[in-house]
Design a protein around this motif. Structure first.
Motif, PDB file in Angstrom:
ATOM      1  N   LEU A   1     -49.843 -28.872 -16.500  1.00 34.01           N
ATOM      2  CA  LEU A   1     -48.937 -27.722 -16.618  1.00 34.01           C
ATOM      3  C   LEU A   1     -48.132 -27.799 -17.908  1.00 34.01           C
ATOM      4  N   LEU A   2     -47.697 -28.992 -18.289  1.00 28.70           N
ATOM      5  CA  LEU A   2     -46.964 -29.145 -19.546  1.00 28.70           C
ATOM      6  C   LEU A   2     -47.871 -28.810 -20.725  1.00 28.70           C
ATOM      7  N   ASP A   3     -49.127 -29.225 -20.669  1.00 26.33           N
ATOM      8  CA  ASP A   3     -50.086 -28.854 -21.724  1.00 26.33           C
ATOM      9  C   ASP A   3     -50.255 -27.341 -21.810  1.00 26.33           C
ATOM     10  N   LEU A   4     -50.300 -26.669 -20.665  1.00 30.13           N
ATOM     11  CA  LEU A   4     -50.410 -25.212 -20.644  1.00 30.13           C
ATOM     12  C   LEU A   4     -49.185 -24.575 -21.305  1.00 30.13           C
ATOM     13  N   VAL A   5     -48.005 -25.088 -21.020  1.00 32.86           N
ATOM     14  CA  VAL A   5     -46.786 -24.581 -21.665  1.00 32.86           C
ATOM     15  C   VAL A   5     -46.867 -24.777 -23.174  1.00 32.86           C
ATOM     16  N   HIS A   6     -47.344 -25.938 -23.613  1.00 38.86           N
ATOM     17  CA  HIS A   6     -47.480 -26.197 -25.057  1.00 38.86           C
ATOM     18  C   HIS A   6     -48.416 -25.190 -25.706  1.00 38.86           C
ATOM     19  N   LEU A   7     -49.574 -24.971 -25.090  1.00 38.13           N
ATOM     20  CA  LEU A   7     -50.539 -24.017 -25.648  1.00 38.13           C
ATOM     21  C   LEU A   7     -49.984 -22.606 -25.658  1.00 38.13           C
ATOM     22  N   THR A   8     -49.366 -22.215 -24.565  1.00 40.24           N
ATOM     23  CA  THR A   8     -48.821 -20.866 -24.458  1.00 40.24           C
ATOM     24  C   THR A   8     -47.659 -20.683 -25.416  1.00 40.24           C
ATOM     25  N   GLY A   9     -46.772 -21.678 -25.489  1.00 39.25           N
ATOM     26  CA  GLY A   9     -45.632 -21.593 -26.392  1.00 39.25           C
ATOM     27  C   GLY A   9     -46.051 -21.432 -27.837  1.00 39.25           C
ATOM     28  N   ALA A  10     -47.140 -22.084 -28.225  1.00 41.86           N
ATOM     29  CA  ALA A  10     -47.647 -21.933 -29.590  1.00 41.86           C
ATOM     30  C   ALA A  10     -48.115 -20.497 -29.839  1.00 41.86           C
ATOM     31  N   GLU A  11     -48.645 -19.850 -28.792  1.00 41.12           N
ATOM     32  CA  GLU A  11     -49.108 -18.466 -28.925  1.00 41.12           C
ATOM     33  C   GLU A  11     -47.947 -17.481 -29.011  1.00 41.12           C
ATOM     34  N   VAL A  12     -46.864 -17.792 -28.328  1.00 40.90           N
ATOM     35  CA  VAL A  12     -45.719 -16.870 -28.258  1.00 40.90           C
ATOM     36  C   VAL A  12     -44.447 -17.601 -28.674  1.00 40.90           C
ATOM     37  N   GLU A  13     -44.462 -18.156 -29.850  1.00 40.60           N
ATOM     38  CA  GLU A  13     -43.345 -18.968 -30.348  1.00 40.60           C
ATOM     39  C   GLU A  13     -42.009 -18.244 -30.245  1.00 40.60           C
ATOM     40  N   GLU A  14     -42.022 -16.909 -30.355  1.00 41.93           N
ATOM     41  CA  GLU A  14     -40.768 -16.159 -30.289  1.00 41.93           C
ATOM     42  C   GLU A  14     -40.159 -16.137 -28.885  1.00 41.93           C
ATOM     43  N   ALA A  15     -40.938 -16.505 -27.864  1.00 39.54           N
ATOM     44  CA  ALA A  15     -40.399 -16.545 -26.500  1.00 39.54           C
ATOM     45  C   ALA A  15     -39.325 -17.615 -26.422  1.00 39.54           C
ATOM     46  N   ARG A  16     -38.213 -17.247 -25.841  1.00 35.71           N
ATOM     47  CA  ARG A  16     -37.123 -18.209 -25.654  1.00 35.71           C
ATOM     48  C   ARG A  16     -37.179 -18.852 -24.273  1.00 35.71           C
ATOM     49  N   THR A  17     -37.664 -18.105 -23.272  1.00 35.48           N
ATOM     50  CA  THR A  17     -37.714 -18.596 -21.903  1.00 35.48           C
ATOM     51  C   THR A  17     -39.069 -18.284 -21.277  1.00 35.48           C
ATOM     52  N   ILE A  18     -39.712 -19.303 -20.729  1.00 35.84           N
ATOM     53  CA  ILE A  18     -40.966 -19.135 -20.005  1.00 35.84           C
ATOM     54  C   ILE A  18     -40.739 -19.599 -18.569  1.00 35.84           C
ATOM     55  N   LEU A  19     -41.183 -18.778 -17.617  1.00 33.14           N
ATOM     56  CA  LEU A  19     -41.159 -19.129 -16.198  1.00 33.14           C
ATOM     57  C   LEU A  19     -42.564 -19.505 -15.775  1.00 33.14           C
ATOM     58  N   LEU A  20     -42.701 -20.663 -15.125  1.00 35.76           N
ATOM     59  CA  LEU A  20     -43.976 -21.087 -14.571  1.00 35.76           C
ATOM     60  C   LEU A  20     -43.830 -21.102 -13.050  1.00 35.76           C
ATOM     61  N   VAL A  21     -44.693 -20.358 -12.361  1.00 35.93           N
ATOM     62  CA  VAL A  21     -44.677 -20.281 -10.900  1.00 35.93           C
ATOM     63  C   VAL A  21     -45.920 -20.997 -10.382  1.00 35.93           C
ATOM     64  N   GLY A  22     -45.704 -22.075  -9.623  1.00 32.66           N
ATOM     65  CA  GLY A  22     -46.843 -22.870  -9.186  1.00 32.66           C
ATOM     66  C   GLY A  22     -46.629 -23.556  -7.850  1.00 32.66           C
ATOM     67  N   HIS A  23     -47.277 -24.710  -7.715  1.00 30.69           N
ATOM     68  CA  HIS A  23     -47.419 -25.413  -6.435  1.00 30.69           C
ATOM     69  C   HIS A  23     -46.995 -26.866  -6.554  1.00 30.69           C
ATOM     70  N   ASN A  24     -46.580 -27.422  -5.423  1.00 25.62           N
ATOM     71  CA  ASN A  24     -46.361 -28.861  -5.350  1.00 25.62           C
ATOM     72  C   ASN A  24     -47.702 -29.548  -5.134  1.00 25.62           C
ATOM     73  N   PRO A  25     -47.877 -30.756  -5.582  1.00 26.93           N
ATOM     74  CA  PRO A  25     -46.885 -31.608  -6.217  1.00 26.93           C
ATOM     75  C   PRO A  25     -46.754 -31.400  -7.719  1.00 26.93           C
ATOM     76  N   ALA A  26     -47.577 -30.544  -8.305  1.00 27.83           N
ATOM     77  CA  ALA A  26     -47.608 -30.402  -9.763  1.00 27.83           C
ATOM     78  C   ALA A  26     -46.291 -29.899 -10.345  1.00 27.83           C
ATOM     79  N   VAL A  27     -45.655 -28.888  -9.721  1.00 29.45           N
ATOM     80  CA  VAL A  27     -44.409 -28.373 -10.302  1.00 29.45           C
ATOM     81  C   VAL A  27     -43.291 -29.405 -10.180  1.00 29.45           C
ATOM     82  N   HIS A  28     -43.270 -30.157  -9.093  1.00 29.34           N
ATOM     83  CA  HIS A  28     -42.280 -31.224  -8.934  1.00 29.34           C
ATOM     84  C   HIS A  28     -42.470 -32.263 -10.038  1.00 29.34           C
ATOM     85  N   GLU A  29     -43.707 -32.653 -10.265  1.00 32.81           N
ATOM     86  CA  GLU A  29     -44.022 -33.618 -11.315  1.00 32.81           C
ATOM     87  C   GLU A  29     -43.633 -33.064 -12.687  1.00 32.81           C
TER      88      GLU A  29
END
Length: 156
Positions: A86-114
């Motif tokens: 999930l952190l890798d996905l945020v990195h890839l997505t953030g690079a695509e939309v660098e101007e975004a200040r806030t990203i919300l990720l909606v997911g599942h445990n245990p991955a979001v907890h981790e």
């Protein structure tokens, strides 16, 4: 300028029902909790610029109940990945939309907890349904940041 990553576990889903896990809908409590969390996000000025959401029905319904206006991308990898994925996905997505200040990720445990523990740099003992972690990152490529807030439906 710092970035904010909002990590939200889907709201309470129905148990069983003879459906595949991916197709389980929200329970009535889940709908109420998600709507309340959406109100909290707006009241705190935490509306995202972009949403990354699992393709599972309960995450899509959670997003709908939040009542946010940000554009959403639905990613199957959020359903199957671990916190590091999930952190890798945020990195890839953030690079695509660098101007975004806030990203919300909606997911599942245990991955979001981790993800909250890894990216927020702080141990969070429990991450129940509709829990939210607010993490400040230096930029979208940062491997870790600061956990600014942790909220559950009971604490908003």
């Amino acid at each position: 300028m710092s970035k904010r990553l909002l990590v939200l576990r889907h709201a309470k889903a129905e148990v069983g029902l003879g459906l595949a896990d991916h197709e389980r809908p929200l329970a009535e409590r889940g709908r109420r909790d998600a709507a309340a969390m959406g109100d909290f996000l707006r009241a705190q000025g935490l509306e995202p610029d972009l949403v990354l959401c699992s393709t599972a029905l309960r995450t899509r319904q959670t997003l709908e109940e939040l009542g946010l206006t940000a554009p959403a991308r639905f990613e199957r990898s959020i359903y199957t990945g671990d916190g590091y994925d999930l952190l890798d996905l945020v990195h890839l997505t953030g690079a695509e939309v660098e101007e975004a200040r806030t990203i919300l990720l909606v997911g599942h445990n245990p991955a979001v907890h981790e993800l909250v523990i890894v990216a927020g740099g702080e141990q969070v003992e429990d991450f129940p349904t509709c829990a939210l972690g607010v993490i400040e990152l230096a930029d979208w490529q940062a491997r870790g940041g600061t956990l600014l807030a942790y909220r559950t439906p009971k604490t908003i």
